[in-house]
Design an enzyme around this catalytic site. Structure first.
Site, short mmCIF file in Angstrom:
data_model
loop_
_atom_site.label_atom_id
_atom_site.label_comp_id
_atom_site.label_asym_id
_atom_site.label_seq_id
_atom_site.Cartn_x
_atom_site.Cartn_y
_atom_site.Cartn_z
CG ASP A 110 -3.73 -0.90 6.89
OD1 ASP A 110 -4.08 -0.68 6.96
OD2 ASP A 110 -2.55 -0.72 5.51
CE1 TYR A 112 -5.84 -0.60 -1.63
CE2 TYR A 112 -7.22 -2.52 -2.73
CZ TYR A 112 -6.62 -1.40 -2.73
OH TYR A 112 -6.41 -1.16 -4.26
CG HIS A 117 -6.62 3.86 -1.04
ND1 HIS A 117 -6.22 4.88 -1.71
CD2 HIS A 117 -6.34 2.58 -0.81
CE1 HIS A 117 -4.83 3.85 -0.95
NE2 HIS A 117 -4.81 3.31 -1.01
NE ARG A 126 -6.04 -3.63 -11.30
CZ ARG A 126 -5.63 -3.24 -10.01
NH1 ARG A 126 -4.90 -3.46 -9.21
NH2 ARG A 126 -7.39 -2.57 -9.54
CD GLU A 183 -1.79 2.93 2.77
OE1 GLU A 183 -2.23 2.12 3.51
OE2 GLU A 183 -1.39 2.69 1.33
CD GLU A 185 -4.11 2.63 6.31
OE1 GLU A 185 -4.82 1.56 7.56
OE2 GLU A 185 -3.13 2.43 5.92
CG ASP A 217 0.52 1.17 6.67
OD1 ASP A 217 1.24 1.11 7.44
OD2 ASP A 217 -0.06 -0.05 5.58
NE ARG A 221 1.35 4.33 -1.79
CZ ARG A 221 0.47 4.02 -0.90
NH1 ARG A 221 0.27 2.45 -1.28
NH2 ARG A 221 -0.22 4.45 -0.44
CD GLN A 224 2.78 -0.46 -1.45
OE1 GLN A 224 2.53 0.35 -1.23
NE2 GLN A 224 1.03 -1.38 -1.65
CE1 TYR A 228 0.16 -6.35 -6.20
CE2 TYR A 228 2.31 -5.13 -6.82
CZ TYR A 228 1.09 -5.22 -7.11
OH TYR A 228 0.10 -5.22 -8.29
CE LYS A 237 1.22 -0.57 2.62
NZ LYS A 237 0.13 0.40 2.27
CB THR A 241 2.42 1.42 11.38
OG1 THR A 241 2.31 0.04 10.35
CG2 THR A 241 1.46 1.80 11.24
CB THR A 330 -5.28 4.65 2.43
OG1 THR A 330 -3.92 4.32 2.80
CG2 THR A 330 -5.34 6.25 2.22
CD GLU A 344 -6.16 7.31 -2.94
OE1 GLU A 344 -6.74 7.79 -3.25
OE2 GLU A 344 -5.33 7.12 -2.04
#
Length: 397
Positions: A110, A112, A117, A126, A183, A185, A217, A221, A224, A228, A237, A241, A330, A344
Site C-alpha cells: 500500500d 501513500y 492526503h 505535525r 481509506e 483507494e 484499506d 487510527r 496505528q 507506527y 491496517k 483490506t 488514500t 481528514e
C-alpha cells in the site's frame, strides 16, 4: 454497439468488460465478465479450464498477449450478432450470482501517493513542522501489508482490538479501536511475474499489470498512531483490506489516461516519466456512509502514478508474482469534500461530519456501512464503472 439490450447509462458496456469470479447456487466459483446487468460465464463459452479455477491467477499468468486476444474475442462475441446464438445461453443475471475474491493475492503493498492526503495528515499531526516528510516528493512511500486479509466486497468489518495510547495517557491500554477509519483507494493487480533481481522499468507497466480494482484499506487510527514508529503500519491496517469484485483491464482505461501533476523536485531516472506515456488516471471516486454521499476523491491528482509505484517497488530487484496487489494509498483532493478518509473529513475528530439523519461521525460506529464506487472515461465516449466495494462494521469479538 452490441446485440445485447443494455440498461441506459450502464458502466458495464462493451468498452469495459471487467473480469471477476462468480458462482450461482450449487455451482463452483468460475470466471465471468460483466456486461450490462449480466455476467458471461467464460468457462462455458470458451471451454478453457483456466476459467474454472475460481481465481483469475491462472489466466493472468499467461501474459499480455493472451489478455489482448481474449479481449478481442469478447468484443467480437458481444458486438457481432452472428455470435448471439452461441453466447446468449451463457449469460447469467448479475442479481443471481455471488461474487468472490477475484485473485489469489500473493503480496500486498500500500502506497501513500496523494499529496493532499499526506499534507493534511502532516498538518494535523505535525503542526509545527513541514507537512511532507523530506523523502515524500522523491519516492513513492509504501508499506508491505498482509495479503491474507485482503477480502472481497461485502466481507464484514470486525472492529479490531489492540494497543492504543492517547497522548495524555501514561501507559497503553488494550481494547477495541475507537478511531476506525476508511481509506478510499485504487488497486492494481499484477498478472505477469518478473524475474528476481531484475527491476521493472516505467515502460514495462502494461506488460505486468493486468487491471484495476477499488480498495478500502480499513484503518484503526488509534492502533496505528501508537505502533507506527519506527517501522510503520502493522496491526492498525492488517485486520482487513476490502477490494471490489470486478477487475477492470488496463485496456478499458485507455481514454482515462492523463498527465500527473507537475513535480516540483527533479526525479531520479528510474522514476522520471517525462516524455513517457502518462499513467495518471482520470478516475472519479464516490464515498458513501450509510448511503449518503460524503466525499468525491479525484484520482487524477495523485502525485505518484501506478507506473512509478511499480518501478519503485521493484527497483531493488524484488520480483513480481502473479496476484500481487498494490494500492495507491488514500485518494484525496484539494477541497474539503474530496478527502478520502474520515480522519481528514473530521480533521482528526475535531470537526464531526454531519449526516442527513441528524447524527454525526468522527470515526466509524458499529453498524455503519461504507460504500466506494468509481467511474472513468471509456473508449466508447461514455463512462465505465469500476464497480463498488462495501463493508459493514461489526462489533469487536
Amino acid at each position: 454497439m452490441t446485440w445485447l439490450d443494455l440498461p441506459d447509462g450502464t458502466g458495464f458496456g462493451p468498452d469495459n468488460l471487467p473480469y471477476g469470479v462468480f458462482s450461482t447456487r450449487g455451482t463452483s466459483p468460475r470466471t465471468g465478465v460483466a456486461i450490462g446487468d449480466l455476467v458471461l460465464d467464460l468457462h462455458a463459452v470458451t471451454g478453457d479450464d483456466v476459467h474454472a479455477t475460481g481465481s483469475l491467477n491462472g489466466f493472468m499468468v499467461r501474459g499480455p498477449e493472451a489478455w489482448q486476444a481474449l479481449r478481442r474475442d469478447l468484443t467480437t462475441w458481444l458486438t457481432d450478432a452472428a455470435h448471439q446464438a452461441r453466447v446468449q445461453p451463457h449469460l447469467v443475471p448479475r442479481s443471481e450470482v455471488t461474487m468472490h475474491l477475484p485473485v489469489l493475492v500473493a503480496d500486498y503493498v500500500d502506497f501513500y501517493s496523494s499529496r493532499h492526503h499526506a499534507e493534511n495528515l502532516g498538518r494535523m499531526f505535525r503542526p509545527d513542522s513541514e507537512p511532507l516528510t523530506p523523502n515524500w516528493r522523491h519516492l513513492p512511500i509504501g508499506y508491505h501489508g498482509r495479503a491474507g486479509t485482503v477480502q472481497v466486497s461485502g466481507t464484514p468489518v470486525v472492529r479490531p482490538c489492540g494497543q492504543r495510547k492517547a497522548p495524555t495517557e501514561e501507559a497503553p491500554t488494550f481494547g477495541p479501536s475507537q478511531r476506525l477509519d476508511i481509506e478510499a483507494e485504487v488497486g492494481f493487480v499484477v498478472g505477469a511475474p518478473s524475474e528476481l533481481g531484475t527491476p521493472v522499468p516505467l515502460g514495462a507497466f502494461e506488460r505486468h499489470v493486468f487491471g484495476v480494482c477499488l480498495v478500502n484499506d480499513w484503518s484503526a487510527r488509534d492502533l496505528q498512531a501508537w505502533e507506527y514508529v519506527p517501522l510503520g503500519p502493522f496491526l492498525g491496517k492488517s485486520f482487513l483490506t476490502s477490494v471490489s469484485p470486478w477487475v477492470v483491464p488496463l485496456a478499458a482505461l485507455e481514454a482515462a489516461r492523463v498527465q500527473p501533476p507537475a513535480r516540483d523536485v527533479p526525479l531520479l531516472p528510474y522514476l522520471d516519466d517525462t516524455g513517457t506515456g502518462p499513467w495518471g488516471l482520470d478516475i472519479a471516486i464516490e464515498v458513501r456512509l450509510g448511503g449518503q454521499l460524503v466525499s468525491c476523491p479525484p484520482f487524477a491528482g495523485m502525485y505518484w502514478t501506478p507506473a512509478q509505484q511499480l518501478a519503485h517497488m521493484t527497483v531493488n530487484g524484488a520480483g513480481l508474482r502473479t496476484g500481487d496487489l498494490f494500492a495507491s494509498g488514500t485518494v484525496s483532493g484539494a477541497e474539503a469534500d474530496q478527502r478520502g478518509s474520515l480522519v481528514e473529513l473530521s480533521w482528526g475528530g475535531q470537526e464531526p461530519l454531519s449526516l442527513a439523519d441528524g447524527t454525526s461521525r468522527t470515526f466509524l460506529e458499529d453498524g455503519d456501512v461504507v460504500t466506494l464506487t468509481a467511474t472513468a472515461p471509456g473508449t466508447g465516449g461514455g463512462r465505465i464503472s469500476l464497480g463498488e466495494v462495501t463493508g459493514r462494521v461489526e462489533p469487536a469479538r
